[in-house]
Write an enzyme that holds these catalytic residues in place. Structure first.
Site, mmCIF file in Angstrom:
data_model
loop_
_atom_site.group_PDB
_atom_site.id
_atom_site.type_symbol
_atom_site.label_atom_id
_atom_site.label_comp_id
_atom_site.label_asym_id
_atom_site.label_seq_id
_atom_site.Cartn_x
_atom_site.Cartn_y
_atom_site.Cartn_z
ATOM 1 C CB SER A 1 31.163 44.545 29.393
ATOM 2 O OG SER A 1 31.186 45.584 30.188
ATOM 3 C CE LYS B 1 33.934 42.497 26.773
ATOM 4 N NZ LYS B 1 33.736 40.815 26.836
ATOM 5 C CE1 TYR C 1 36.388 44.064 28.162
ATOM 6 C CE2 TYR C 1 34.806 45.992 28.759
ATOM 7 C CZ TYR C 1 35.266 44.667 28.905
ATOM 8 O OH TYR C 1 34.844 43.687 29.856
#
Ligand code: NAP
Length: 248
Positions: free
Chosen positions: A140, A157, A153
């Site tokens: 991402s 990533k 998150y």
């Protein structure tokens, strides 16, 4: 007359994780259309059943990737794989001060540890067969920028980006290429949950030079490029699919 369907993955066997919905589902369907044998792995059986109805010949594999032992047992049934897309992930958004142990553990288990485990299993089989392979990790833009509420998150990533480079380093001598795609917001179920609020979406859009979010097919096209021989000399790369967000 209908044009010949593209068959660039004919004779290759692909495994896509998180194939029940969103980007993974579209990637599995695109690989099937392009001639690959496809194993579609996800957690919810109903999603896999509907995907298998849409894509004749696709092989569903239902397992929760947060469960290490169940994942190992499921992968033992998957057969030899040439192409792998580590796509499954969760986005559990919490402000830094409210991050819970459960959200931390589940996020790292699914977004990072499962990518490592599934890749190990696939790579070991490729090496044993002496076959070349390609792996794409779906990362991402959040791996490289701090985004409000995205602590866990973003960290998963970032770690996935480094895992991509480590795998490229150690698997390259075995002719296994490993790359990542790093999309901006895509309006899948995950995107809708986290980016539907107009003010939040507007603030993000204002940081994207192309002025829009990515379409599912735009991410899938980049995944298929990195799986294909068209990118034969590319490994360890992190490919933004972000309308220029990371350049700005
Ligand atoms: P999505 O719509 O939420 O779909 C995720 C899929 O992964 C679902 O089918 C889900 O199955 C499956 N999955 C989740 N946890 C799993 C587990 N423990 N075991 C097996 N399968 C599991 O997500 P998406 O938007 O398509 O995202 C796909 C990838 O793109 C992710 O890696 C995400 O981080 C990345 N990405 C997304 C965006 C975005 O804005 N959407 C932006 C950048 C990157 P269940 O529903 O059954 O759990």
């Amino acid at each position: 007359m209908e044009p010949e369907p593209e068959r660039r993955f004919r004779g290759r066997r692909a495994l896509v994780t998180g194939a029940g919905r969103g980007i993974g589902r579209a990637a599995a369907a695109a690989l099937r259309r392009a001639g690959a044998e496809v194993v579609a792995l996800s957690r919810s059986a109903a999603d896999l059943e509907s995907l298998a109805r849409e894509c004749p010949g696709l092989e569903p594999l239902c397992v929760d990737l947060a469960d290490w032992d169940a994942t190992a047992a499921a992968l033992a049934r998957a057969g030899p794989v040439d192409l792998l897309v580590n796509n499954a992930a969760v986005a559990l958004l919490q402000p830094f001060l409210d991050v819970t142990r459960d959200a931390f553990d589940r996020s790292f288990d699914v977004n990072l540890r499962a990518a490592l485990q599934v890749s190990q299993i696939v790579a070991r089989q490729l090496i044993a067969r002496g076959a070349p392979g390609a792996i794409v990790n779906v990362s991402s833009q959040a791996s490289q920028r701090a985004l409000q509420g995205h602590t866990v998150y973003c960290c998963t990533k970032s770690a996935l980006d480094m895992l991509t480079k480590m795998m490229a380093l150690e698997l390259g001598p075995h002719k296994i290429r490993v790359n990542a795609v790093n999309p901006t917001v895509v309006m899948t179920d995950m995107g809708r949950v986290n980016w539907s609020e107009p003010q939040k979406a507007g603030a993000m859009l204002s940081r994207i030079p192309l002025g829009r979010f990515a379409e599912v097919d735009e991410v899938v096209n980049s995944i298929l490029f990195l799986l294909s021989d068209q990118s034969a000399m590319t490994t360890g790369a992190l490919l933004p699919v972000d309308g220029g967000f990371l350049a700005s």
